[in-house]
Scaffold this active site. Sequence first.
Site, PDB file in Angstrom:
ATOM      1  N   TYR A 143       0.801  -1.080  -0.332  1.00 21.48           N
ATOM      2  CA  TYR A 143       0.124  -0.273  -0.172  1.00 21.48           C
ATOM      3  C   TYR A 143       1.061   0.767  -0.069  1.00 21.48           C
ATOM      4  O   TYR A 143       2.533   1.314   0.665  1.00 21.48           O
ATOM      5  CB  TYR A 143      -1.010   0.307   1.226  1.00 21.48           C
ATOM      6  CG  TYR A 143      -1.596   0.785   1.501  1.00 21.48           C
ATOM      7  CD1 TYR A 143      -3.201   1.513   0.502  1.00 21.48           C
ATOM      8  CD2 TYR A 143      -1.388   2.074   2.517  1.00 21.48           C
ATOM      9  CE1 TYR A 143      -3.512   2.271   0.571  1.00 21.48           C
ATOM     10  CE2 TYR A 143      -2.580   3.542   2.480  1.00 21.48           C
ATOM     11  CZ  TYR A 143      -3.608   3.678   1.754  1.00 21.48           C
ATOM     12  OH  TYR A 143      -4.249   4.860   1.993  1.00 21.48           O
ATOM     13  N   ASP A 238       9.524   2.601  -0.306  1.00 23.32           N
ATOM     14  CA  ASP A 238       8.045   3.963   0.563  1.00 23.32           C
ATOM     15  C   ASP A 238       8.302   3.447   1.758  1.00 23.32           C
ATOM     16  O   ASP A 238       8.184   2.000   2.202  1.00 23.32           O
ATOM     17  CB  ASP A 238       7.185   3.218   0.106  1.00 23.32           C
ATOM     18  CG  ASP A 238       5.696   4.022   0.761  1.00 23.32           C
ATOM     19  OD1 ASP A 238       6.220   4.379   1.407  1.00 23.32           O
ATOM     20  OD2 ASP A 238       4.605   3.917  -0.097  1.00 23.32           O
ATOM     21  N   LYS A 266       4.700   8.234   8.781  1.00 24.00           N
ATOM     22  CA  LYS A 266       4.354   8.515  10.372  1.00 24.00           C
ATOM     23  C   LYS A 266       4.817   8.216  11.582  1.00 24.00           C
ATOM     24  O   LYS A 266       4.896   9.421  12.000  1.00 24.00           O
ATOM     25  CB  LYS A 266       3.776   6.739   9.950  1.00 24.00           C
ATOM     26  CG  LYS A 266       3.001   6.155   9.153  1.00 24.00           C
ATOM     27  CD  LYS A 266       2.505   4.416   9.079  1.00 24.00           C
ATOM     28  CE  LYS A 266       0.832   4.754   8.500  1.00 24.00           C
ATOM     29  NZ  LYS A 266       0.935   4.498   6.824  1.00 24.00           N
TER      30      LYS A 266
HETATM   31  C1  LIG Z   1       0.656   4.612   5.504  1.00 22.25           C
HETATM   32  C2  LIG Z   1       1.174   4.151   4.591  1.00 22.25           C
HETATM   33  C3  LIG Z   1       1.088   5.224   3.240  1.00 22.25           C
HETATM   34  C4  LIG Z   1       0.585   6.462   3.186  1.00 22.25           C
HETATM   35  O1  LIG Z   1       0.051   7.135   4.187  1.00 22.25           O
HETATM   36  P1  LIG Z   1      -0.944   8.415   4.786  1.00 22.25           P
HETATM   37  O2  LIG Z   1       0.161   9.391   5.253  1.00 22.25           O
HETATM   38  O3  LIG Z   1      -1.650   7.542   5.537  1.00 22.25           O
HETATM   39  O4  LIG Z   1      -1.151   8.751   3.651  1.00 22.25           O
HETATM   40  C5  LIG Z   1       2.051   5.371   2.691  1.00 22.25           C
HETATM   41  N1  LIG Z   1       2.603   3.249   1.834  1.00 22.25           N
HETATM   42  C6  LIG Z   1       2.788   3.148   3.392  1.00 22.25           C
HETATM   43  C7  LIG Z   1       3.902   1.714   2.912  1.00 22.25           C
HETATM   44  C8  LIG Z   1       1.188   3.365   4.378  1.00 22.25           C
HETATM   45  O5  LIG Z   1       2.280   2.783   5.162  1.00 22.25           O
END
Ligand SMILES: *Cc1c(COP(=O)(O)O)cnc(C)c1O
Length: 427
Positions: A143, A238, A266
């Site tokens: 994701y 990511d 995060k």
């Molecule tokens: C949570 C997450 C996102 C999205 O971040 P948001 O701040 O919720 O938009 C993108 N990539 C990864 C790997 C994530 O865990």
Amino acid sequence: MSQTPDHLFERARLSIPGGVNSPVRAFRSVGGTPVFFDSAAGAWLTDSAGRRYVDYVGSWGPMLVGHTHLEVVAAVQAAAAKALSFGAPTEAETELAELLRSLVPSLELVRLLCSGTEATMTALRLARGYTGRSLIVKFQGCYHGHSDGLLVKAGSGALTFGNPSSAGVPAEIAALTLVCDYNDTAQIEQLFAARGEEIAGVIVEPVAGNMNLVLPRPGFLEALRALCDRHGALLIFDEVMTGLRVAPGGAQARYGIRPDLTTLGKVIGGGLPLAALGGRRDIMEKLAPLGPVYQAGTLSGNPIAVAAGLATLKLAAAPGFQAGVEAYAAQLVAGLVAEAKRAGVAFCAQSVGSMFGLYFRSTPPTSFAEVMQSDVARFNRFFHAMLARGIYLAPSAFEAGFVSAAHGEAELAATLAAAREAFGEQA
Ligand SMILES: *Cc1c(COP(=O)(O)O)cnc(C)c1O
């Protein structure tokens, strides 16, 4: 007047779609009514009725140092008293960028943004702007936020174009994203052999944390690095979830791979909206105002979020911090496995850094297909049995779990006592 979760949820649904501001919060996957929270401290959450829970969600990752840490709250209060927002540069933004660069050496330049979605969306635009190519490769089950080009699932064959995984994403946009299987090196090698010259970048969660927890097979990340180098594509890690969680320098430090671009989020905001995109200087210099790739944000580098992020990162980068959270996660996993074994339940678990995965199957999954084979009904029963005993796990069998530095002996004992009963109900 204190209201029960049922009343609060009913009321929320009158004004908010599904009663929630992000879908997984609605408990659709596990069933039942979501818990409405009121406050949090350390490893503990308190709900609207005053019940307390040991928290293993950590706001989906950010709360690495524990909730309402005194130093983080003090930093936020001090920043708020000075200004809520300028929309102009501050010294603290530079300090945060410097700290991120010292933790993650591949970040030669770093831009601050407000969400992980924004960071990955910008990473794709930058990869396309830099290479002059259009195609992006992602992996099924990873994701990367909810931008159009990343809400894409595999088509009917391995080498076909992706299909939208959400209504509202035009097929024409999804077709620019190719979807491969995580940990399948042969498949992506085949894809590059066929279309390597059209691929702008490969985006990957170096440790997959959005399909439960799946570790990279030895050699997988190395193969991605080599393929991107050979074909002139950019490798995008990511690390919105794994940054500061898998190691202080992220998964790239733990596995020794240097990506071209990295997204963070995060933990780096400590619970406030903050994310980052960074990487090679020659690529990052393509971003506006230096280059032709546009990106902007009214609240980017917001002083309150930057203050929370700086305070959190200073705590998390301190000597011994990572070892402490890793040790708790490892003890938690070992304890849960022992309790399941005692009850005769087919279960396994693993951790990496301060992240963990729980699986109702006999071995940890290594692919999206294996994740999908786990026993969801059993997880859902376990989730509710734990919740009823004051242990708050992620409300889905397909999410990773998170521990914080505030989790200690008392929380471990409470968790394992609850698990003994919860697994007992499963047998
Ligand atoms: C949570 C997450 C996102 C999205 O971040 P948001 O701040 O919720 O938009 C993108 N990539 C990864 C790997 C994530 O865990």
